[in-house]
Design a protein around this motif. Structure first.
Motif, PDB file in Angstrom:
ATOM      1  N   TYR A 112       6.097  -3.211   2.786  1.00  0.00           N
ATOM      2  CA  TYR A 112       5.630  -2.011   3.291  1.00  0.00           C
ATOM      3  C   TYR A 112       5.535  -1.163   2.598  1.00  0.00           C
ATOM      4  O   TYR A 112       4.692   0.238   2.357  1.00  0.00           O
ATOM      5  CB  TYR A 112       5.758  -2.392   5.014  1.00  0.00           C
TER       6      TYR A 112
ATOM      7  N   ASP B 141      -4.932  -2.133  -3.506  1.00  0.00           N
ATOM      8  CA  ASP B 141      -5.743  -1.996  -2.067  1.00  0.00           C
ATOM      9  C   ASP B 141      -4.866  -2.721  -0.760  1.00  0.00           C
ATOM     10  O   ASP B 141      -3.900  -3.469  -1.029  1.00  0.00           O
ATOM     11  CB  ASP B 141      -6.632  -2.970  -1.626  1.00  0.00           C
ATOM     12  N   TRP B 142      -4.653  -2.141   0.263  1.00  0.00           N
ATOM     13  CA  TRP B 142      -3.118  -2.836   1.266  1.00  0.00           C
ATOM     14  C   TRP B 142      -3.478  -1.774   2.478  1.00  0.00           C
ATOM     15  O   TRP B 142      -4.336  -0.977   2.837  1.00  0.00           O
ATOM     16  CB  TRP B 142      -2.381  -2.035   1.009  1.00  0.00           C
ATOM     17  N   SER B 143      -4.184  -3.115   3.679  1.00  0.00           N
ATOM     18  CA  SER B 143      -4.872  -2.806   4.344  1.00  0.00           C
ATOM     19  C   SER B 143      -3.625  -3.646   6.208  1.00  0.00           C
ATOM     20  O   SER B 143      -2.958  -4.222   5.715  1.00  0.00           O
ATOM     21  CB  SER B 143      -6.018  -3.559   4.987  1.00  0.00           C
TER      22      SER B 143
ATOM     23  N   GLU C 137      -4.758  -5.524   7.977  1.00  0.00           N
ATOM     24  CA  GLU C 137      -5.052  -6.885   7.372  1.00  0.00           C
ATOM     25  C   GLU C 137      -4.438  -7.720   7.372  1.00  0.00           C
ATOM     26  O   GLU C 137      -4.130  -8.630   7.470  1.00  0.00           O
ATOM     27  CB  GLU C 137      -6.619  -7.436   7.691  1.00  0.00           C
ATOM     28  N   GLU C 138      -3.985  -6.643   5.924  1.00  0.00           N
ATOM     29  CA  GLU C 138      -3.171  -7.725   5.057  1.00  0.00           C
ATOM     30  C   GLU C 138      -1.828  -7.823   5.441  1.00  0.00           C
ATOM     31  O   GLU C 138      -0.907  -8.721   5.234  1.00  0.00           O
ATOM     32  CB  GLU C 138      -3.012  -7.137   3.787  1.00  0.00           C
ATOM     33  N   LYS C 139      -1.560  -7.146   5.744  1.00  0.00           N
ATOM     34  CA  LYS C 139       0.141  -6.553   6.152  1.00  0.00           C
ATOM     35  C   LYS C 139      -0.327  -7.425   7.779  1.00  0.00           C
ATOM     36  O   LYS C 139       1.189  -8.291   8.080  1.00  0.00           O
ATOM     37  CB  LYS C 139       0.209  -5.463   7.080  1.00  0.00           C
TER      38      LYS C 139
ATOM     39  N   ILE D   3      -1.312 -10.549   7.371  1.00  0.00           N
ATOM     40  CA  ILE D   3      -1.281 -11.936   7.162  1.00  0.00           C
ATOM     41  C   ILE D   3      -0.361 -12.741   6.330  1.00  0.00           C
ATOM     42  O   ILE D   3       0.412 -13.679   6.573  1.00  0.00           O
ATOM     43  CB  ILE D   3      -1.609 -11.801   5.226  1.00  0.00           C
TER      44      ILE D   3
ATOM     45  N   HIS E 160      -0.659 -13.782  -1.360  1.00  0.00           N
ATOM     46  CA  HIS E 160      -0.734 -12.242  -1.020  1.00  0.00           C
ATOM     47  C   HIS E 160       0.710 -11.549  -0.938  1.00  0.00           C
ATOM     48  O   HIS E 160      -0.197 -10.170  -2.368  1.00  0.00           O
ATOM     49  CB  HIS E 160      -1.390 -12.749   0.563  1.00  0.00           C
TER      50      HIS E 160
ATOM     51  N   HIS F  68      -0.107  -8.123  -4.694  1.00  0.00           N
ATOM     52  CA  HIS F  68       0.711  -6.365  -4.018  1.00  0.00           C
ATOM     53  C   HIS F  68       2.077  -6.020  -4.690  1.00  0.00           C
ATOM     54  O   HIS F  68       2.061  -4.712  -5.240  1.00  0.00           O
ATOM     55  CB  HIS F  68       0.854  -6.754  -2.315  1.00  0.00           C
TER      56      HIS F  68
END
Length: 265
Positions: free
Chosen positions: A56, A71-73, A75-77, A79, A161, A165
């Motif tokens: 993170y 991209d890192w949001s 919402e992705e965290k 998941i 995912h 990243h």
């Protein structure tokens, strides 16, 4: 007519009361499967708990650097956090299952007497208690199935995912050092950012793959169906006790003597 009687007998033996043999067969499968799930979920949960906090920070640092196409949001965290909860859920449920199997299996190695004091080969003489234990095990199997299905529906998406990243992020030396300390591994000091290291090998194996999820799911479905349908084959006194053999011989001898006496009269 004989076929119908066979079916009735077969379905009647699917449910309690059981002899000890079907209980041992079913619990052995359940114990092995639960222990397997326990080992896998524990390993992957611990790995995720180690890598995700570091990952993170790597992702946040890459976003601050405005790397193109990264991209890192939140919402992705989310998941990835759900994945960690899935592994924890599997870990806890399977651990309970291992303990439950041992608890239910132990009484099968003891002999019981019925209400009249006669030896009984049933694993639980009291039918109500037998049904209670049946439903307890059934509830565990259902909850375990929900946990396995929940993880399986992810289909390994969390792993893809994460690696998408992680591979695209910029990894500073400080983060590589944190990975080395967390995973107790080493990297190539000659490279500023090591692309192929022992740490990278462990990072690549951090998340459970789609293949393992398929194995867990299909073994759960096929294994439970096959073992449950085989219960009537074991739900009988497979091995005859010596005392029963002696008693049966004695009874036959007594019957023979009575017949001889009747013949003389």
């Amino acid at each position: 007519m004989k076929y119908m009687k066979y079916l009735q007998s077969y379905f009647a033996k699917l449910f309690p009361p059981y002899y000890k043999y079907p209980v041992l067969v079913f619990l052995f499968f359940e114990f092995v499967y639960s222990a397997f799930v326990l080992a896998i979920s524990e390993a992957y949960y611990k790995s995720a708990a180690l890598i995700l906090p570091i990952a993170y920070r790597i992702f946040d640092d890459t976003v601050k650097k405005n790397k193109p196409g990264f991209d890192w949001s939140p919402e992705e965290k989310y998941i990835l956090e759900v994945y960690k909860v899935q592994m924890l859920f599997l870990w806890v449920i399977s651990a309970i299952g291992v303990i439950l199997c041992i608890f239910v299996m132990i009484p099968q190695f003891f002999d019981f007497n019925d209400k009249r004091g006669n030896p009984s080969h049933l694993c639980l003489v009291r039918k109500k208690l037998a049904w209670v234990m049946f439903f307890i095990v059934a509830v565990y199997i259902l909850v375990l199935g929900i946990a396995v299905f929940w993880a399986w529906t992810d289909g390994g998406a969390a792993a893809k995912h994460f690696h998408t990243h992680f591979d695209g992020a910029e990894k500073e030396e400080i983060f590589i050092t944190e990975l080395e300390e967390a995973f107790d591994c080493t990297s190539d000091d000659d490279q500023e950012v090591a692309e192929v290291t022992m740490c990278w090998e462990k990072v690549n194996k951090t998340f459970i793959s789609h293949t393992w999820l398929d194995i867990l799911f299909f073994v759960y479905i096929s294994g439970h169906i096959l073992v449950f349908l085989s219960l009537p084959c074991f739900n009988r006194q497979i091995f005859k006790e010596d005392d029963d053999f002696i008693n049966s011989v004695d009874s036959k001898l007594l019957d023979a003597e009575d017949q001889i006496k009747i013949g003389k009269h």
